[in-house]
Design an enzyme around this catalytic site. Sequence first.
Site, PDB file in Angstrom:
ATOM      1  N   ARG A  13      40.005  73.937  -1.536  1.00 28.68           N
ATOM      2  CA  ARG A  13      40.617  73.698  -0.237  1.00 28.68           C
ATOM      3  C   ARG A  13      40.931  72.214  -0.030  1.00 28.68           C
ATOM      4  O   ARG A  13      41.304  71.793   1.068  1.00 28.68           O
ATOM      5  CB  ARG A  13      39.664  74.196   0.860  1.00 28.68           C
ATOM      6  CG  ARG A  13      40.319  74.264   2.200  1.00 28.68           C
ATOM      7  CD  ARG A  13      39.490  74.925   3.275  1.00 28.68           C
ATOM      8  NE  ARG A  13      40.277  74.895   4.492  1.00 28.68           N
ATOM      9  CZ  ARG A  13      41.272  75.731   4.766  1.00 28.68           C
ATOM     10  NH1 ARG A  13      41.574  76.705   3.915  1.00 28.68           N
ATOM     11  NH2 ARG A  13      41.975  75.604   5.870  1.00 28.68           N
ATOM     12  N   THR A 162      34.377  81.167  23.430  1.00 32.19           N
ATOM     13  CA  THR A 162      34.376  81.315  24.882  1.00 32.19           C
ATOM     14  C   THR A 162      34.650  82.776  25.224  1.00 32.19           C
ATOM     15  O   THR A 162      35.607  83.364  24.709  1.00 32.19           O
ATOM     16  CB  THR A 162      35.445  80.427  25.534  1.00 32.19           C
ATOM     17  OG1 THR A 162      35.282  79.077  25.080  1.00 32.19           O
ATOM     18  CG2 THR A 162      35.325  80.463  27.053  1.00 32.19           C
ATOM     19  N   HIS A 183      41.705  73.534  11.704  1.00 33.29           N
ATOM     20  CA  HIS A 183      42.538  74.022  10.607  1.00 33.29           C
ATOM     21  C   HIS A 183      42.144  73.416   9.253  1.00 33.29           C
ATOM     22  O   HIS A 183      42.460  73.967   8.194  1.00 33.29           O
ATOM     23  CB  HIS A 183      44.004  73.699  10.902  1.00 33.29           C
ATOM     24  CG  HIS A 183      44.979  74.685  10.321  1.00 33.29           C
ATOM     25  ND1 HIS A 183      44.633  75.599   9.345  1.00 33.29           N
ATOM     26  CD2 HIS A 183      46.295  74.910  10.597  1.00 33.29           C
ATOM     27  CE1 HIS A 183      45.688  76.317   9.032  1.00 33.29           C
ATOM     28  NE2 HIS A 183      46.711  75.934   9.785  1.00 33.29           N
ATOM     29  N   ASP A 187      41.517  78.818   8.323  1.00 36.51           N
ATOM     30  CA  ASP A 187      42.879  79.314   8.510  1.00 36.51           C
ATOM     31  C   ASP A 187      42.859  80.611   9.323  1.00 36.51           C
ATOM     32  O   ASP A 187      41.799  81.172   9.611  1.00 36.51           O
ATOM     33  CB  ASP A 187      43.537  79.573   7.162  1.00 36.51           C
ATOM     34  CG  ASP A 187      43.571  78.338   6.283  1.00 36.51           C
ATOM     35  OD1 ASP A 187      43.689  77.223   6.827  1.00 36.51           O
ATOM     36  OD2 ASP A 187      43.462  78.486   5.047  1.00 36.51           O
TER      37      ASP A 187
END
Length: 209
Positions: A13, A162, A183, A187
């Site tokens: 990543r 939330t 991000h 993803d």
Amino acid sequence: MEYKRMDLSNWNRREHYLHYMKEVVCSYSLTTELDITPLNGRKLYPALLWLLTSAVNESPAFRTSLVEDEPVVYNEMNPSYTVFNRQTETFSVLWTAYDRDYDVFLKAYESDVARYGHSTKLFPKSDCPPNTFDVSMLPWTTFTAFSLHAAGGGKHLLPIFTMGRIKEADGIRTLPLAVQVHHAVCDGYHVGRFICLLEEKLRIFGGAG
């Protein structure tokens, strides 16, 4: 509190992480409707805290944070959550250590709320460990979208959840769940997989009640 440091040179990543940490600093929020009908008869808030934490602990993207500005993945997370003080119309932030046994967690949660839930302090319980993620509940209103704007130079990598007011129709009880992520480490694929995992855990947990 244990964690694994990510080796940027070998992390698959790496490009995504560096791009969204340095070039286009980006967090985003996704709101979904969660069917909580299986939780009928249980104390809602602690059950959802436990289910969220259980799913987070099976999702490395939701356990990724920064230690000394380097990405790490915590071995295990604990929930940090808000409780409302009706007298002052303010809230406090508490945390409870996660346990895989729900009854053990529930007992610890109830103890924390009984001890600190009426405080006027923002953080009445000390020694909050860094391997915690944030959860809040807005039982006064429902919503179809929710967005936070966290400062801090875009370095808050852990998720924020939330939840809103319960709706009931045709015997089905639902509530909105907003998932805020960064991000650089998470993803849309990871959010989608997390929600599916949470829904599965909720169904199984409710069936055991």
